[in-house]
Design an enzyme around this catalytic site. Sequence first.
Site, PDB file in Angstrom:
ATOM      1  N   HIS A  52      -6.750   2.331  -7.206  1.00  0.00           N
ATOM      2  CA  HIS A  52      -7.834   2.025  -6.276  1.00  0.00           C
ATOM      3  C   HIS A  52      -7.616   2.742  -4.948  1.00  0.00           C
ATOM      4  O   HIS A  52      -6.651   2.460  -4.239  1.00  0.00           O
ATOM      5  CB  HIS A  52      -7.879   0.509  -6.071  1.00  0.00           C
ATOM      6  CG  HIS A  52      -9.028   0.027  -5.268  1.00  0.00           C
ATOM      7  ND1 HIS A  52      -8.864  -0.610  -4.061  1.00  0.00           N
ATOM      8  CD2 HIS A  52     -10.351   0.076  -5.502  1.00  0.00           C
ATOM      9  CE1 HIS A  52     -10.043  -0.942  -3.584  1.00  0.00           C
ATOM     10  NE2 HIS A  52     -10.965  -0.541  -4.425  1.00  0.00           N
ATOM     11  N   HIS A  94     -14.207   4.894   1.765  1.00  0.00           N
ATOM     12  CA  HIS A  94     -14.575   3.578   1.261  1.00  0.00           C
ATOM     13  C   HIS A  94     -15.802   3.021   1.968  1.00  0.00           C
ATOM     14  O   HIS A  94     -16.554   2.241   1.390  1.00  0.00           O
ATOM     15  CB  HIS A  94     -13.409   2.601   1.432  1.00  0.00           C
ATOM     16  CG  HIS A  94     -13.692   1.232   0.904  1.00  0.00           C
ATOM     17  ND1 HIS A  94     -14.119   0.198   1.700  1.00  0.00           N
ATOM     18  CD2 HIS A  94     -13.629   0.743  -0.360  1.00  0.00           C
ATOM     19  CE1 HIS A  94     -14.303  -0.875   0.957  1.00  0.00           C
ATOM     20  NE2 HIS A  94     -14.013  -0.584  -0.290  1.00  0.00           N
TER      21      HIS A  94
END
Length: 313
Positions: A52, A94
């Site tokens: 991630h 992100h």
Amino acid sequence: MKRLITASALVLAACTHAPATPSGPVETSAATEAAATAWNTLTGERPIVIAHRGASGLYPEHTIMAYKTAIAQGADFIEPDLVMTSDGVLIARHDLYLSATTDIADHPEFADRKVKRQTPFGEQEDWWADDFTFAEIQTLKARQQFDGRPMQYNDTLDIVTFDEIMDLVLAEAEKGNIVGLHVEAKWPSHYTSIGKGLADPILDAMKAKGLKAAGIPVYIQCFEPPFLAEVAEKSDLPLIQNMVGAPYAAMMGLEYDLDDMDDRRRRRGRLLCARQGWPADGLRRTSAQGRAAGPCLHGARRPPGCALYRQPR
């Protein structure tokens, strides 16, 4: 029918330790090999490791070093979050805002580019990726945003493009190491509202790089069912409907109850994997089109690519 898989509620772990190097030959036996394959998973199969934001416990997230380190640590997939610059370049961030993960606040030439926007979490004043050209983004460096993680790499690593990430996995494939991509489109409805959809740029970029021919497995994930429905009309790639529970669901205007969904899956004796989603009417519309679904309910067979994650802290 297009495949849709929901991602786990326990979001994937950042890699936080360097790979161990064996000190010498390791003897194995049938017993130890059998034990190694007895994974504590629903099926006994080895879990799929999805890095991630890369090895974001070691390096600033979404940087080439974070991705390279995650691959060196054995990740099966790396997970780039994609936003787009004002001139249409896909970059890995992100969030749409830049203050948390770059040194933009230290650039006096951009001081007057800080503006207020309305977000699902309220009004926020910041610098926004789609207000900058890629040439301007290239003048920035990445920073670690979480306390307790290494800070010595701050202001040393570049913001990477989706093209660079694809080049990385293609180079690995040439060496015989197939590493897949879990691609997340960030807030595509915003881009649609300003006349810049994300679906075509993402799909076109992957086609231009030849990921399919190279055997690179790809999953497309998103918070927003309308985006996944659009991708489903244009591609056969497997899709992941992200979902989230309270209190974030209410903050983002979502209209479903993960606790209730979890209770129902427990009565069925199955596993609910969920992370983030969209208003219930949006889920119903895309489900009716056969392009999106509710939770990923695991029976005896695990859908390909579905893994359990840990929340990085």
